[in-house]
Design a protein around this motif. Structure first.
Motif, PDB file in Angstrom:
ATOM      1  N   ILE A 198       0.863  -1.183   0.000  1.00 34.42           N
ATOM      2  CA  ILE A 198       0.000   0.000   0.000  1.00 34.42           C
ATOM      3  C   ILE A 198       0.891   1.220   0.000  1.00 34.42           C
ATOM      4  CG2 ILE A 198      -1.739   1.292   1.264  1.00 34.42           C
ATOM      5  CD1 ILE A 198      -2.754  -1.339   2.368  1.00 34.42           C
ATOM      6  N   PHE A 199       0.570   2.135  -0.944  1.00 37.17           N
ATOM      7  CA  PHE A 199       1.352   3.357  -1.088  1.00 37.17           C
ATOM      8  C   PHE A 199       0.514   4.542  -0.599  1.00 37.17           C
ATOM      9  CE2 PHE A 199       2.977   0.300  -4.069  1.00 37.17           C
ATOM     10  CZ  PHE A 199       4.355   0.476  -4.028  1.00 37.17           C
ATOM     11  N   ARG A 200       1.136   5.414   0.303  1.00 41.69           N
ATOM     12  CA  ARG A 200       0.464   6.606   0.864  1.00 41.69           C
ATOM     13  C   ARG A 200       0.543   7.744  -0.142  1.00 41.69           C
ATOM     14  NH1 ARG A 200       2.102   8.622   6.790  1.00 41.69           N
ATOM     15  NH2 ARG A 200       0.972   6.688   7.273  1.00 41.69           N
ATOM     16  N   GLY A 201      -0.608   8.420  -0.331  1.00 43.32           N
ATOM     17  CA  GLY A 201      -0.664   9.527  -1.254  1.00 43.32           C
ATOM     18  C   GLY A 201      -0.333  10.845  -0.588  1.00 43.32           C
ATOM     19  N   GLU A 202      -0.330  11.958  -1.345  1.00 48.19           N
ATOM     20  CA  GLU A 202       0.049  13.281  -0.858  1.00 48.19           C
ATOM     21  C   GLU A 202      -0.929  13.791   0.198  1.00 48.19           C
ATOM     22  OE1 GLU A 202       0.375  15.846  -4.182  1.00 48.19           O
ATOM     23  OE2 GLU A 202       2.174  14.850  -5.007  1.00 48.19           O
ATOM     24  N   ILE A 203      -2.215  13.471   0.041  1.00 48.67           N
ATOM     25  CA  ILE A 203      -3.234  13.984   0.992  1.00 48.67           C
ATOM     26  C   ILE A 203      -2.990  13.391   2.376  1.00 48.67           C
ATOM     27  CG2 ILE A 203      -5.710  14.004   1.509  1.00 48.67           C
ATOM     28  CD1 ILE A 203      -6.227  14.020  -1.488  1.00 48.67           C
ATOM     29  N   VAL A 204      -2.696  12.057   2.373  1.00 52.82           N
ATOM     30  CA  VAL A 204      -2.443  11.397   3.657  1.00 52.82           C
ATOM     31  C   VAL A 204      -1.138  11.914   4.247  1.00 52.82           C
ATOM     32  CG1 VAL A 204      -2.083   9.180   4.799  1.00 52.82           C
ATOM     33  CG2 VAL A 204      -3.740   9.357   2.933  1.00 52.82           C
ATOM     34  N   GLU A 205      -0.132  12.131   3.413  1.00 56.98           N
ATOM     35  CA  GLU A 205       1.161  12.619   3.896  1.00 56.98           C
ATOM     36  C   GLU A 205       1.011  14.007   4.518  1.00 56.98           C
ATOM     37  OE1 GLU A 205       3.725  12.424   0.507  1.00 56.98           O
ATOM     38  OE2 GLU A 205       4.370  10.362   0.911  1.00 56.98           O
ATOM     39  N   ARG A 206       0.076  14.791   3.994  1.00 55.24           N
ATOM     40  CA  ARG A 206      -0.133  16.136   4.533  1.00 55.24           C
ATOM     41  C   ARG A 206      -0.677  16.055   5.957  1.00 55.24           C
ATOM     42  NH1 ARG A 206      -4.020  19.471   0.984  1.00 55.24           N
ATOM     43  NH2 ARG A 206      -2.525  18.691  -0.560  1.00 55.24           N
ATOM     44  N   ASP A 207      -1.526  15.001   6.173  1.00 56.53           N
ATOM     45  CA  ASP A 207      -2.133  14.881   7.511  1.00 56.53           C
ATOM     46  C   ASP A 207      -1.220  14.136   8.475  1.00 56.53           C
ATOM     47  OD1 ASP A 207      -4.388  16.233   6.657  1.00 56.53           O
ATOM     48  OD2 ASP A 207      -5.426  14.389   6.038  1.00 56.53           O
ATOM     49  N   TYR A 208      -0.536  13.078   7.963  1.00 55.12           N
ATOM     50  CA  TYR A 208       0.191  12.188   8.875  1.00 55.12           C
ATOM     51  C   TYR A 208       1.701  12.122   8.609  1.00 55.12           C
ATOM     52  CZ  TYR A 208      -4.512  10.708  10.030  1.00 55.12           C
ATOM     53  OH  TYR A 208      -5.825  10.680  10.388  1.00 55.12           O
ATOM     54  N   LYS A 236     -13.480  12.108   8.317  1.00 55.13           N
ATOM     55  CA  LYS A 236     -13.342  12.394   9.749  1.00 55.13           C
ATOM     56  C   LYS A 236     -11.873  12.471  10.118  1.00 55.13           C
ATOM     57  CE  LYS A 236     -17.588   9.948  11.054  1.00 55.13           C
ATOM     58  NZ  LYS A 236     -18.150   8.833  11.834  1.00 55.13           N
ATOM     59  N   CYS A 237     -11.067  11.523   9.537  1.00 53.83           N
ATOM     60  CA  CYS A 237      -9.638  11.500   9.875  1.00 53.83           C
ATOM     61  C   CYS A 237      -8.798  12.316   8.882  1.00 53.83           C
ATOM     62  CB  CYS A 237      -9.116  10.069   9.881  1.00 53.83           C
ATOM     63  SG  CYS A 237      -9.907   9.008  11.096  1.00 53.83           S
ATOM     64  N   HIS A 238      -9.225  12.322   7.617  1.00 55.54           N
ATOM     65  CA  HIS A 238      -8.454  13.024   6.572  1.00 55.54           C
ATOM     66  C   HIS A 238      -9.184  14.319   6.268  1.00 55.54           C
ATOM     67  CE1 HIS A 238      -5.952   9.474   5.978  1.00 55.54           C
ATOM     68  NE2 HIS A 238      -7.090   8.714   5.985  1.00 55.54           N
ATOM     69  N   VAL A 239      -8.856  15.293   7.060  1.00 48.70           N
ATOM     70  CA  VAL A 239      -9.606  16.560   6.995  1.00 48.70           C
ATOM     71  C   VAL A 239      -9.344  17.325   5.726  1.00 48.70           C
ATOM     72  CG1 VAL A 239      -9.764  16.749   9.507  1.00 48.70           C
ATOM     73  CG2 VAL A 239      -7.757  17.665   8.329  1.00 48.70           C
ATOM     74  N   HIS A 240      -8.210  17.105   5.109  1.00 50.27           N
ATOM     75  CA  HIS A 240      -7.897  17.851   3.884  1.00 50.27           C
ATOM     76  C   HIS A 240      -8.410  17.148   2.622  1.00 50.27           C
ATOM     77  CE1 HIS A 240      -4.774  19.394   6.729  1.00 50.27           C
ATOM     78  NE2 HIS A 240      -5.070  20.555   6.103  1.00 50.27           N
ATOM     79  N   ALA A 241      -9.015  15.997   2.817  1.00 48.72           N
ATOM     80  CA  ALA A 241      -9.482  15.246   1.647  1.00 48.72           C
ATOM     81  C   ALA A 241     -10.932  15.536   1.327  1.00 48.72           C
ATOM     82  CB  ALA A 241      -9.296  13.752   1.889  1.00 48.72           C
ATOM     83  N   ARG A 242     -11.300  15.260   0.137  1.00 49.20           N
ATOM     84  CA  ARG A 242     -12.682  15.351  -0.311  1.00 49.20           C
ATOM     85  C   ARG A 242     -13.113  13.969  -0.818  1.00 49.20           C
ATOM     86  NH1 ARG A 242     -12.189  20.143  -4.505  1.00 49.20           N
ATOM     87  NH2 ARG A 242     -10.325  18.905  -4.936  1.00 49.20           N
ATOM     88  N   VAL A 243     -14.419  13.779  -0.896  1.00 54.84           N
ATOM     89  CA  VAL A 243     -14.954  12.508  -1.363  1.00 54.84           C
ATOM     90  C   VAL A 243     -14.447  12.262  -2.786  1.00 54.84           C
ATOM     91  CG1 VAL A 243     -17.013  11.187  -1.931  1.00 54.84           C
ATOM     92  CG2 VAL A 243     -16.971  12.634   0.100  1.00 54.84           C
ATOM     93  N   GLY A 244     -13.874  11.079  -3.038  1.00 54.42           N
ATOM     94  CA  GLY A 244     -13.380  10.730  -4.379  1.00 54.42           C
ATOM     95  C   GLY A 244     -11.905  10.942  -4.546  1.00 54.42           C
ATOM     96  N   ASP A 245     -11.265  11.680  -3.608  1.00 52.71           N
ATOM     97  CA  ASP A 245      -9.811  11.847  -3.727  1.00 52.71           C
ATOM     98  C   ASP A 245      -9.111  10.514  -3.479  1.00 52.71           C
ATOM     99  OD1 ASP A 245     -10.068  14.473  -4.335  1.00 52.71           O
ATOM    100  OD2 ASP A 245      -9.604  15.208  -2.299  1.00 52.71           O
TER     101      ASP A 245
END
Length: 859
Positions: free
Chosen positions: A97-107, A151-160
């Motif tokens: 599993i590879f982490r994307g930029e949105i997740v990296e921004r949060d975590y 709820k956990c990925h506040v910078h994400a939107r549905v479909g990202d």
């Protein structure tokens, strides 16, 4: 039979071909089936692996959602993924599993493997990607955010795309296992196609063998024409093959045609034995009656034949009825069969219906025995007729055989063939005999006046000199020339001019003594040999002739009266000369002196004339000798055209000598060269000049070169020719040597040897002035002639003389039979050229075609 053997061989080849074809087809179909099924099976495995991969990815994704909802961190998730790697499935797999930029921004960023192009594409497009890498199937699935994930990925939107899951599945163990089972199944089925192929081949071969064996038996039983009916049984065969059925049907039809056309072996042998007797030779033409009698006896060696008969018409001449009997018939039989034969002849053609004065000749082939009394019931007649308008030939021939022979229709057909051949043979003999007589006559005669021609004049003059020397007497010659005859031709036309010459010839003949020899030398010039006549007697005859000729008047087309005067020259043997040439030169010179002194007079040579002539001859001899020694002989080239194409394909060479008074023609110095014994040297000098010109101009056509018969006795003459051709690189096949026919009579043996040497070395050979002598047919038979040059007198006269035309046609037919090319001399106007072209003569030569010129033009 060879063709049966061939059919059998083809039968076995066909069997082999069928077996091999079926086996190859089975092998190919098996392999194709194997490859297709294998490919389908493999594709199904890959498809199944894709489905498994989808299920795994969905299961992992759902598990991850549950873990994340419970607040698991990255380490816990990693522990989960490690735990599922050991799960045993049909297709072993591992998950990354590879982490994307949105997740990296949060975590924050973490250390992870290189994504590669496909992972990056999935992040960018949000689409799943599946591809194959060797035995691995790789599925890449993007993990997209839904409402719960926000709820956990506040910078994400549905479909990202929050991350990408990479599932690698190894399908090779399953494929190998399946392949083992698949191969086992196919090897169990492997013998079935070959068993089926063998059965099909056996069935086909049996059908083919039964059909061909039957055909072989039927054909092998054919030993005669009547046995061909057995081939009708071929219609009952059903081979099972459409093409073979059609072939047998054609064979059946062929047998019907053969039965209607074929002749049994004994009949063929019978026909061959008879027909091989029909061979025309010169002896047959001369003794044709004896030949037909001989044929009748030969026919009787094969079948019973009592009589042959023939009647022919050539031109306007009817030949007698000739009846040929095998043995001596009785008088009753002769009389009886004369009427029967005439009835058959009249039934054949109306041409023979009015033959009331016909003479019947009976010829007996073998008089040593007698025929029995015969009547019409004992003999069956078969006849054959030939009626031609051009040339005008008609005839009927027949055979009388034993009646029972004609019962056999095939034998009757063969007899008809014999009659056809006999008709051609006897008709040819009659026509050749007549045309030969005409040719021999006109070879010695002038066709216009029926006087002796120039050639015969020289022969008779030579004979008279020999006779005068033996018996010691004098004789004279006269040269008579019409004054102003050219103006008569120009004023009233050639037809009237010819008529005038004919009447003139009659008048001359009337004024001469019995035994005097009169000939037309050429044009309007006549010569007379006066045996045992001295100068005084010759002058008396000349005076009487002059007076008689000047009394001749003819009415011209315009109604005016036309007359002509004559100039006459005279010479006496041996007073003025002791050889033919010089004697004629004296008389000819005196004739020209008479013309120069005012015409219409007689001139007798004086002592001064004798001195002047000998002086002129001496000067000419010196000129000729000097020209030969200094090689000043000049070649002139007269073109010879292909009559049909009009193109120049050949040249004839003439020799000239340059003098202070101008060019001297060959006719003026050839006699002097022969007297000097230098004629062969002159010929070689001329050839050297000609060959030099050929090489310079690159000419590759035919060259006709006249040779003197005096050269034949010189053994070094042909080596001299060969030396020159080698020096100038001349193609022997393009050089045609001409010998004048009248010159060959005295040197026939030498000529034959000479011609053989020429032909052996590759040179061509031609007879010039063909038809002018007495032995035209003899030369064609004896020598390997390539060309005949038809005497110009015949060519020039044929446009107005049917007899001359017939003679020329005879020469052409003769030449074609011996594969000899023909050349027409004296083509002097367009009418003669048109006539020559209509006769399909090969080549033409004359002043209308082209005059002799010093230049050799290459074409």
């Amino acid at each position: 039979m060879s063709f049966l053997k061939e059919i059998t061989q083809k039968q076995y080849r066909l069997k082999s071909f069928v077996c091999i074809a079926v086996l190859i087809a089975s092998y190919i179909s098996f392999n194709v089936t194997y490859l297709v099924v294998s490919s389908i099976y493999r594709h199904a495995f890959i498809k199944n692996a894709d489905n498994v991969s989808d299920a795994i990815s969905q299961q992992i994704f759902n598990s991850m959602l549950q873990l994340m909802e419970r607040g698991w961190n990255r380490n816990e998730l990693k522990t989960f993924l490690d735990s599922i790697k050991g799960v045993r499935t049909q297709f072993p797999y591992n998950v990354e599993i590879f982490r994307g930029e949105i997740v990296e921004r949060d975590y924050g960023k973490i250390e992870q493997p290189d994504m590669g192009r496909n992972i990056k594409d999935a992040f960018g497009s949000g689409d799943a990607i599946t591809y194959k890498d060797n035995s691995n199937v790789i599925n890449i699935y993007p993990i997209k955010a839904d409402a719960k994930c926000l709820k956990c990925h506040v910078h994400a939107r549905v479909g990202d795309v929050l991350g990408v899951m990479k599932i690698r599945q190894d399908i090779s163990p399953a494929i190998n296992e399946a392949k083992k089972r698949f191969n086992l199944f196919f090897f169990m089925l492997f013998p079935i196609p070959f068993i089926m192929a063998g059965a099909i081949a056996f069935f086909l071969n049996k059908k083919i063998k039964s059909s061909t064996d039957f055909f072989h038996r039927q054909v092998s039983e054919i030993n005669s024409i009547k046995d061909l009916t057995k081939l009708n049984n071929l219609s009952i065969i059903e081979t099972g093959f459409k093409e073979f059925n059609e072939t047998l049907s054609e064979v059946r039809e062929l047998s019907k045609k053969i039965r209607s056309l074929a002749v049994d072996k004994d009949i063929l042998e019978f026909e061959i034995k008879v027909l091989e007797k029909f061979v025309i030779t010169s002896e047959v033409v001369r003794d044709w009656k004896e030949y037909v009698g001989y044929l009748l006896l030969e026919v009787n060696k094969v079948m019973e034949a009592y009589t042959l008969f023939s009647i022919f018409q050539v031109d306007e001449v009817f030949y007698d009825l000739e009846i040929f009997w095998r043995n001596t018939p009785t008088e009753f039989t002769k009389q009886k069969f004369e009427s029967i034969v005439m009835r058959h002849i009249r039934d054949k053609s109306s041409k023979f219906s009015d033959l009331t004065e016909l003479t019947t000749n009976h010829n007996i082939a073998d008089p040593s025995s007698n025929l029995p009394e015969l009547d019409e019931r004992d003999i069956e007649f078969q006849t054959k007729s030939l009626i031609l308008d051009v040339p005008q030939i008609g005839g009927v021939v027949g055979i009388g055989v034993q009646s029972k022979i004609t019962d056999n229709p095939i034998r009757s057909l063969v007899i008809d063939g014999i009659l056809t051949t006999l008709l051609n043979v006897v008709g040819s003999i009659k026509a050749i005999s007549k045309y030969t007589k005409d040719l021999e006559y006109y070879a010695t005669r002038d066709p216009l006046t029926n006087l002796y021609n120039q050639r015969v004049f020289w022969e008779l003059l030579g004979y008279e000199i020999g006779r005068a020397k033996r018996y010691g007497y004098k004789f004279s010659i006269l040269v008579i020339d019409l004054d102003n005859f050219k103006s008569i031709n120009d004023s009233y036309g050639h037809a009237f001019g010819d008529k005038f010459l004919s009447e003139f010839a009659i008048k001359v003949k009337e004024s001469l003594r019995q035994g005097d020899i009169l000939a037309r030398y050429g044009g309007d010039e006549f010569v007379v040999v006066l045996p045992e006549a001295d100068e005084e007697q010759a002058f008396i005859v000349a005076t009487r002739s002059k007076e008689h000729l000047e009394s001749l008047y003819l009415t011209a087309p315009d109604g005016t009266y036309v007359k002509a005067t004559v100039s006459i020259g005279l010479s006496v043997f041996p007073d003025h000369a002791d050889n033919a040439k010089d004697l004629f030169i004296f008389a000819d010179n005196m004739m020209y002196r008479a013309k120069s002194e005012g015409k219409s007079r007689i001139v007798v040579p004086t002592q001064k004339d004798i001195i002047d002539v000998f002086k002129a001859m001496s000067e000419k001899s010196f000129t000729v000798s000097s020209a030969i020694e200094q090689k000043k002989i000049i070649p002139y080239f007269q073109p010879i055209i292909n009559i049909q194409t009009g193109k120049i394909e050949c040249y004839e060479v003439f020799s000239r000598i340059q003098t202070d008074k101008g060019l001297m023609n060959a006719s003026e110095f050839i006699d002097a060269a022969e007297r000097l014994g230098a004629i062969s040297k002159l010929d070689l000098v001329l050839m050297e000049k000609v060959f030099e010109r050929i090489k310079q101009n690159g000419y590759d056509g035919y060259i006709f070169i006249n040779l003197s018969t005096k050269s034949l006795i010189l053994s070094e003459f042909i080596p001299g020719i060969l030396k020159l051709t080698k020096q100038y690189d001349i193609n022997h096949g393009k050089i045609i040597f001409e010998i004048t026919e009248r010159d060959t009579v005295k040197n026939i043996s030498l000529l034959e040897k000479f011609v053989d040497n020429l032909k052996f070395n590759g040179f061509g050979f031609a007879i010039d002035d063909f038809g002018s002598g007495l032995s035209s047919f003899h030369y064609v038979k004896r020598f390997p002639i390539d060309f005949i040059k038809i005497d110009g007198d015949f060519i020039r006269s044929m446009v107005r003389s049917e007899k001359d035309m017939a003679i020329v046609k005879t020469m052409i037919v003769l030449a074609r039979e011996f594969n000899i090319k023909t050349v027409a001399e004296y083509v002097e106007n367009k009418d003669i050229l048109a006539a020559v072209k209509a006769l399909e003569i090969d080549y033409g030569q004359g002043y209308y075609v082209g005059s002799p010129l010093p230049d050799l033009i290459t074409t």
